[in-house]
Write a protein that holds these residues in place. Structure first.
Motif, mmCIF file in Angstrom:
data_model
loop_
_atom_site.group_PDB
_atom_site.id
_atom_site.type_symbol
_atom_site.label_atom_id
_atom_site.label_comp_id
_atom_site.label_asym_id
_atom_site.label_seq_id
_atom_site.Cartn_x
_atom_site.Cartn_y
_atom_site.Cartn_z
ATOM 1 N N ARG A 42 0.829 -1.211 0.000
ATOM 2 C CA ARG A 42 0.000 0.000 0.000
ATOM 3 C C ARG A 42 0.860 1.257 0.000
ATOM 4 O O ARG A 42 0.542 2.244 -0.680
ATOM 5 C CB ARG A 42 -0.934 -0.025 1.210
ATOM 6 N N ASP A 43 1.964 1.225 0.751
ATOM 7 C CA ASP A 43 2.874 2.368 0.752
ATOM 8 C C ASP A 43 3.492 2.558 -0.632
ATOM 9 O O ASP A 43 3.612 3.688 -1.127
ATOM 10 C CB ASP A 43 3.973 2.158 1.794
ATOM 11 N N LEU A 44 3.875 1.458 -1.260
ATOM 12 C CA LEU A 44 4.410 1.511 -2.627
ATOM 13 C C LEU A 44 3.416 2.175 -3.580
ATOM 14 O O LEU A 44 3.788 3.036 -4.386
ATOM 15 C CB LEU A 44 4.756 0.093 -3.083
ATOM 16 N N LEU A 45 2.162 1.791 -3.466
ATOM 17 C CA LEU A 45 1.136 2.323 -4.371
ATOM 18 C C LEU A 45 0.837 3.796 -4.094
ATOM 19 O O LEU A 45 0.515 4.545 -5.015
ATOM 20 C CB LEU A 45 -0.136 1.492 -4.258
ATOM 21 N N ARG A 46 0.948 4.206 -2.830
ATOM 22 C CA ARG A 46 0.750 5.626 -2.511
ATOM 23 C C ARG A 46 1.864 6.485 -3.105
ATOM 24 O O ARG A 46 1.619 7.578 -3.612
ATOM 25 C CB ARG A 46 0.703 5.824 -0.988
ATOM 26 N N ARG A 47 3.072 5.983 -3.044
ATOM 27 C CA ARG A 47 4.217 6.769 -3.494
ATOM 28 C C ARG A 47 4.418 6.696 -4.999
ATOM 29 O O ARG A 47 4.907 7.633 -5.624
ATOM 30 C CB ARG A 47 5.488 6.283 -2.780
ATOM 31 N N TYR A 48 4.071 5.553 -5.581
ATOM 32 C CA TYR A 48 4.248 5.347 -7.024
ATOM 33 C C TYR A 48 2.976 4.707 -7.567
ATOM 34 O O TYR A 48 2.917 3.482 -7.735
ATOM 35 C CB TYR A 48 5.441 4.432 -7.307
#
Length: 328
Positions: free
Chosen positions: A62-68
């Protein structure tokens, strides 16, 4: 011509609960000064009740998707490097797949302890280079608090929980290569120096404890880490035709600062170019490298075109290195 692989997104997650050195002072015979001097660790993060390795993986994605913001419904394969899976099967990777609904993704867990994340990147790069897949989600994640003996003052000060995730995608054949060189080595005869036994009571000819907790011979592992590991790093760089001076960033597994300081002196890669989150997260095994990578990418240290050396080492006793041209 093989297809080049490259990292196109990165994320990480550590639990909210903090286990500080002051907390450990109330649990075992230790103190903050002693821990910091010997390990460089001030605190570590601990999974809450009901949080498992898959939970940490899901938050890292989820953090990956928020940032990229990227599509992941077309991910071909999910690899989770972990020594602390939720269960033997289904795999932790399958639980991540279920959360995000990647119906056409293959899934597998990989067990190589602290070398696991880099080993998974080896495999992802090879699968893409060979044309088998074009988009692979690679995670390193641990809930080491679940297998730590909190009556053992020599090990409980070290370990924490966390997860990191990267998306590895196929590039165009004419693009500059990111995966430059890979390296692996194992000293399996010394596997009894750092282990968590499951069903067997012996490693080779050595009797081991099957109590389910992580067991470490700290002195033996330290000697191996500051002698054999720098030796293999030197051999790897020689084979790749790269000098220590050419490395922009060294991102090793983060076991403790004494080991990292010794490795710096023996490899010729200065601590100023070594990425670590150890002071705040402790030793998170397979998660330590992706957590450190995410932080260095977020704060701007990592820049496209830089030469990055990833190097995992630990239980096995196993080593895995990857030389990258950073592209993110």
């Amino acid at each position: 011509m093989s297809t080049p692989a490259r990292i196109t997104a990165i994320g990480s997650y550590v639990p909210d609960q903090v286990l500080s050195n002051a907390d450990l002072e109330r649990m075992v015979d230790t103190n903050d000064e002693w821990i910091v001097q010997r390990t460089g660790i001030s605190e570590r993060r601990i999974a809450a009740d009901g949080q498992f390795t898959s939970s940490l993986c899901i938050e890292a994605v989820r953090d990956l998707l928020r940032r990229y913001p990227r599509a992941i419904d077309d991910v071909d394969y999910i690899l989770v490097a972990t020594a602390t899976p939720d269960m033997s099967f289904p795999s932790t990777a399958a639980l991540v797949q279920a959360e995000f609904g990647m119906r056409r993704a293959g899934t597998a867990d990989l067990s190589a302890a602290c070398a696991g994340f880099v080993s998974a990147l080896h495999m992802a790069g090879g699968l893409i280079a060979g044309g088998a897949f074009r988009k692979i989600l690679v995670l390193g994640a641990e809930t080491l608090s679940r297998i730590t003996d909190y009556t053992d003052r020599t090990t409980c000060i070290l370990f924490g929980d966390g997860a990191g995730a990267v998306l590895v995608e196929a590039g165009e054949p004419d693009e500059e290569r990111s995966w430059l060189a890979a390296h692996a080595a194992t000293d399996g005869l010394d596997g009894h120096q750092l282990y968590r036994a499951a069903t067997a009571d012996r490693i080779g000819g050595q009797a081991v404890d099957i109590g389910g907790k992580l067991v470490q011979n700290g002195r033996a592992v330290y000697r191996w880490a500051v002698s054999r590991v720098p030796e293999e790093i030197g051999a790897f760089l020689d084979e790749a035709g790269v000098s220590p001076e050419e490395i922009d960033w060294f991102v090793p597994h983060n076991p403790n600062m004494r080991i990292l300081e010794a490795m710096s002196g023996r490899t010729g890669i200065p601590l100023e170019r070594t990425v670590t989150t150890l002071a705040r997260t402790g030793n998170t095994s397979a998660a330590s490298i992706p957590i450190a990578l995410r932080e260095a990418a977020a704060d701007g240290r990592l820049q496209p075109g830089q030469l990055v050396l990833l190097y995992g080492f630990g239980g096995g006793l196993t080593q895995a290195g990857l030389l990258l041209r950073w592209t993110l």
